[in-house]
Write a protein that holds these residues in place. Structure first.
Motif, PDB file in Angstrom:
ATOM      1  N   TYR A 142      10.548 -12.697   9.586  1.00 59.02           N
ATOM      2  CA  TYR A 142      10.349 -13.611  10.715  1.00 59.02           C
ATOM      3  C   TYR A 142       9.257 -13.212  11.701  1.00 59.02           C
ATOM      4  O   TYR A 142       8.796 -14.031  12.477  1.00 59.02           O
ATOM      5  CB  TYR A 142      11.670 -13.793  11.474  1.00 59.02           C
ATOM      6  N   VAL A 143       8.846 -11.947  11.724  1.00 55.06           N
ATOM      7  CA  VAL A 143       7.879 -11.519  12.735  1.00 55.06           C
ATOM      8  C   VAL A 143       6.535 -11.140  12.124  1.00 55.06           C
ATOM      9  O   VAL A 143       5.525 -11.747  12.419  1.00 55.06           O
ATOM     10  CB  VAL A 143       8.435 -10.334  13.570  1.00 55.06           C
ATOM     11  N   ALA A 144       6.535 -10.137  11.269  1.00 57.62           N
ATOM     12  CA  ALA A 144       5.267  -9.651  10.706  1.00 57.62           C
ATOM     13  C   ALA A 144       5.357  -9.663   9.175  1.00 57.62           C
ATOM     14  O   ALA A 144       5.897  -8.733   8.584  1.00 57.62           O
ATOM     15  CB  ALA A 144       4.999  -8.242  11.218  1.00 57.62           C
ATOM     16  N   HIS A 145       4.846 -10.727   8.584  1.00 55.52           N
ATOM     17  CA  HIS A 145       4.951 -10.870   7.123  1.00 55.52           C
ATOM     18  C   HIS A 145       4.187  -9.777   6.401  1.00 55.52           C
ATOM     19  O   HIS A 145       3.204  -9.245   6.911  1.00 55.52           O
ATOM     20  CB  HIS A 145       4.402 -12.220   6.692  1.00 55.52           C
ATOM     21  N   THR A 146       4.652  -9.499   5.181  1.00 55.76           N
ATOM     22  CA  THR A 146       3.910  -8.561   4.350  1.00 55.76           C
ATOM     23  C   THR A 146       3.403  -9.309   3.120  1.00 55.76           C
ATOM     24  O   THR A 146       3.792 -10.462   2.891  1.00 55.76           O
ATOM     25  CB  THR A 146       4.785  -7.361   3.952  1.00 55.76           C
ATOM     26  N   ASP A 147       2.558  -8.653   2.341  1.00 56.10           N
ATOM     27  CA  ASP A 147       2.015  -9.284   1.147  1.00 56.10           C
ATOM     28  C   ASP A 147       2.974  -9.040  -0.025  1.00 56.10           C
ATOM     29  O   ASP A 147       2.922  -8.010  -0.692  1.00 56.10           O
ATOM     30  CB  ASP A 147       0.636  -8.664   0.866  1.00 56.10           C
ATOM     31  N   ILE A 148       3.860 -10.017  -0.245  1.00 55.59           N
ATOM     32  CA  ILE A 148       4.941  -9.829  -1.221  1.00 55.59           C
ATOM     33  C   ILE A 148       4.393  -9.684  -2.644  1.00 55.59           C
ATOM     34  O   ILE A 148       4.943  -8.954  -3.453  1.00 55.59           O
ATOM     35  CB  ILE A 148       5.932 -11.014  -1.146  1.00 55.59           C
ATOM     36  N   VAL A 149       3.291 -10.401  -2.932  1.00 56.20           N
ATOM     37  CA  VAL A 149       2.733 -10.345  -4.293  1.00 56.20           C
ATOM     38  C   VAL A 149       2.236  -8.921  -4.606  1.00 56.20           C
ATOM     39  O   VAL A 149       2.534  -8.361  -5.665  1.00 56.20           O
ATOM     40  CB  VAL A 149       1.597 -11.383  -4.450  1.00 56.20           C
ATOM     41  N   THR A 150       1.523  -8.326  -3.635  1.00 58.21           N
ATOM     42  CA  THR A 150       1.030  -6.951  -3.826  1.00 58.21           C
ATOM     43  C   THR A 150       2.194  -5.960  -3.873  1.00 58.21           C
ATOM     44  O   THR A 150       2.214  -5.022  -4.671  1.00 58.21           O
ATOM     45  CB  THR A 150       0.056  -6.577  -2.684  1.00 58.21           C
ATOM     46  N   LEU A 151       3.190  -6.201  -3.006  1.00 52.11           N
ATOM     47  CA  LEU A 151       4.371  -5.327  -2.988  1.00 52.11           C
ATOM     48  C   LEU A 151       5.065  -5.354  -4.345  1.00 52.11           C
ATOM     49  O   LEU A 151       5.466  -4.320  -4.896  1.00 52.11           O
ATOM     50  CB  LEU A 151       5.340  -5.793  -1.903  1.00 52.11           C
ATOM     51  N   LYS A 152       5.198  -6.558  -4.899  1.00 53.65           N
ATOM     52  CA  LYS A 152       5.875  -6.688  -6.197  1.00 53.65           C
ATOM     53  C   LYS A 152       5.073  -5.971  -7.288  1.00 53.65           C
ATOM     54  O   LYS A 152       5.650  -5.291  -8.146  1.00 53.65           O
ATOM     55  CB  LYS A 152       6.058  -8.170  -6.531  1.00 53.65           C
ATOM     56  N   ALA A 153       3.751  -6.110  -7.233  1.00 56.23           N
ATOM     57  CA  ALA A 153       2.911  -5.420  -8.227  1.00 56.23           C
ATOM     58  C   ALA A 153       3.113  -3.912  -8.114  1.00 56.23           C
ATOM     59  O   ALA A 153       3.163  -3.206  -9.128  1.00 56.23           O
ATOM     60  CB  ALA A 153       1.442  -5.783  -8.003  1.00 56.23           C
ATOM     61  N   PHE A 154       3.281  -3.416  -6.873  1.00 54.28           N
ATOM     62  CA  PHE A 154       3.507  -1.975  -6.666  1.00 54.28           C
ATOM     63  C   PHE A 154       4.797  -1.533  -7.363  1.00 54.28           C
ATOM     64  O   PHE A 154       4.804  -0.552  -8.110  1.00 54.28           O
ATOM     65  CB  PHE A 154       3.575  -1.676  -5.165  1.00 54.28           C
ATOM     66  N   PHE A 155       5.890  -2.298  -7.155  1.00 57.03           N
ATOM     67  CA  PHE A 155       7.173  -1.871  -7.736  1.00 57.03           C
ATOM     68  C   PHE A 155       7.224  -2.079  -9.252  1.00 57.03           C
ATOM     69  O   PHE A 155       7.767  -1.239  -9.974  1.00 57.03           O
ATOM     70  CB  PHE A 155       8.347  -2.543  -7.023  1.00 57.03           C
ATOM     71  N   LEU A 156       6.661  -3.185  -9.738  1.00 53.58           N
ATOM     72  CA  LEU A 156       6.613  -3.373 -11.203  1.00 53.58           C
ATOM     73  C   LEU A 156       5.773  -2.244 -11.805  1.00 53.58           C
ATOM     74  O   LEU A 156       6.105  -1.702 -12.867  1.00 53.58           O
ATOM     75  CB  LEU A 156       6.022  -4.739 -11.557  1.00 53.58           C
ATOM     76  N   PRO A 173       0.964  -2.454   0.060  1.00 52.93           N
ATOM     77  CA  PRO A 173       0.459  -2.990   1.340  1.00 52.93           C
ATOM     78  C   PRO A 173       0.824  -2.034   2.478  1.00 52.93           C
ATOM     79  O   PRO A 173       1.933  -1.501   2.496  1.00 52.93           O
ATOM     80  CB  PRO A 173       1.206  -4.322   1.500  1.00 52.93           C
ATOM     81  N   ALA A 174      -0.105  -1.841   3.429  1.00 55.16           N
ATOM     82  CA  ALA A 174       0.124  -0.848   4.494  1.00 55.16           C
ATOM     83  C   ALA A 174       0.658  -1.489   5.770  1.00 55.16           C
ATOM     84  O   ALA A 174       0.220  -1.154   6.873  1.00 55.16           O
ATOM     85  CB  ALA A 174      -1.165  -0.084   4.767  1.00 55.16           C
ATOM     86  N   ASP A 175       1.603  -2.426   5.646  1.00 54.76           N
ATOM     87  CA  ASP A 175       2.145  -3.074   6.850  1.00 54.76           C
ATOM     88  C   ASP A 175       3.266  -2.227   7.452  1.00 54.76           C
ATOM     89  O   ASP A 175       4.175  -1.803   6.728  1.00 54.76           O
ATOM     90  CB  ASP A 175       2.690  -4.458   6.490  1.00 54.76           C
ATOM     91  N   PRO A 176       3.202  -2.006   8.781  1.00 52.16           N
ATOM     92  CA  PRO A 176       4.171  -1.096   9.413  1.00 52.16           C
ATOM     93  C   PRO A 176       5.643  -1.455   9.117  1.00 52.16           C
ATOM     94  O   PRO A 176       6.434  -0.580   8.775  1.00 52.16           O
ATOM     95  CB  PRO A 176       3.869  -1.224  10.907  1.00 52.16           C
ATOM     96  N   ALA A 177       6.004  -2.752   9.240  1.00 50.40           N
ATOM     97  CA  ALA A 177       7.418  -3.113   9.026  1.00 50.40           C
ATOM     98  C   ALA A 177       7.838  -2.777   7.595  1.00 50.40           C
ATOM     99  O   ALA A 177       8.944  -2.261   7.356  1.00 50.40           O
ATOM    100  CB  ALA A 177       7.635  -4.597   9.312  1.00 50.40           C
ATOM    101  N   LEU A 178       6.956  -3.029   6.634  1.00 43.99           N
ATOM    102  CA  LEU A 178       7.281  -2.719   5.231  1.00 43.99           C
ATOM    103  C   LEU A 178       7.424  -1.212   5.041  1.00 43.99           C
ATOM    104  O   LEU A 178       8.369  -0.751   4.385  1.00 43.99           O
ATOM    105  CB  LEU A 178       6.188  -3.269   4.305  1.00 43.99           C
TER     106      LEU A 178
END
Ligand code: HEM
Length: 241
Positions: free
Chosen positions: A160-174, A185-190
């Motif tokens: 709800y506040v600071a979105h992250t790049d979910i596509v890049t995040l998913k590529a990281f975990f896969l 992605p280097a987003d603080p909340a993530l």
């Protein structure tokens, strides 16, 4: 590859190994612990099938907690049910293609994030407001609640506040799972969310949260009430007797 990506990749490999190895080790020690006496809490089932049903009611409805405290049951059940939904919703970050039932529950998963926080708030308030519970609460009880609240809050902040790049995040975990490393992605909340999740994974095998697998090993719940029909033989007494 940035130092941040390498650090988080290493952190998640270590955390996963400690979680899997730690929980397996604890379950192994639980499974080998002798049960010298028949101590199912009555009214108890007299058949194996009955025990399975009893256990099912316990882990899905928290039946014995319902009988003992309605408020604790309400907040505890709400928290656990919401957690299950949230975790199921998270499966989309680790699977490709995403299973259809996981897609279906996505909208409910978000509300579950709030329900999870409400449940945790109630459980935490209980540790301050109920004298009897405050007296037996240790720092670790509070820390576990704080950790779960912080994970849920940082997750909702991403939503709800600071979105992250979910596509890049998913590529990281896969990528982590296939040993084919991709940038995070280097987003603080993530970064906060993931660091706290790693802490949760690492402390899980040495924390009170082990009650989740532990409940299945509880003799008061998993024993058949057949002491009048069958001789109860504890593992160690079989050898001497
Ligand atoms: C490696 C594991 C995890 C990853 C990669 C991850 C990632 C994420 C991401 C990207 C979001 C934002 C979703 C969006 O914007 O649509 C999120 C939200 C959330 N996360 Fe996590 N998370 C992980 C583990 C956990 C765990 C273990 C918990 C609970 C104990 C948790 C609780 C939440 C909650 C409550 C939300 C907000 C509601 C929602 O969007 O589902 N997360 N997480």
């Amino acid at each position: 590859m940035s130092a941040l990506t390498v650090a988080y990749a290493a952190l998640f490999y270590v955390a996963t190994a400690l979680l899997a190895g730690g929980v397996a080790w604890k379950c192994w020690t639980y499974a080998r612990t002798p049960q010298p006496l028949k101590i199912p809490v009555p009214p108890a089932p007299t058949t194996r099938g009955g025990v399975v049903l009893r256990m099912l009611a316990e882990v899905t409805l928290f039946r014995s907690l319902f009988r003992s405290s309605k408020w604790t049951w309400l907040f505890g059940w709400a928290f656990h049910a919401a957690l299950a939904l949230v975790l199921a919703r998270h499966l989309r970050y680790f699977t490709e293609p995403v299973w259809s039932w996981v897609e279906l529950i996505q909208p409910f998963g978000v509300y579950a994030g709030f329900a999870m926080l409400a449940g945790l708030a109630g459980l935490w308030a209980r540790r301050f407001l109920v004298d009897r519970v405050r007296y037996i609460s240790s720092p670790s009880d509070h820390l576990m609640l704080a950790l779960l609240v912080a994970i849920a809050a940082s997750g909702l902040a991403m939503k709800y506040v600071a979105h992250t790049d979910i596509v890049t995040l998913k590529a990281f975990f896969l990528g982590l799972m296939a040993f084919d490393w991709r940038p995070l992605p280097a987003d603080p909340a993530l970064l906060v969310h993931l660091a706290l999740v790693a802490v949760l994974m690492i402390v899980f095998p040495v924390s009170k949260l082990l009650h989740a697998p532990g409940v299945f090993f509880s003799p008061t719940l998993n024993q058949v009430d057949d002491a009048r029909e069958r001789r109860h033989v504890a593992g160690w007494s079989a050898r001497t007797g």
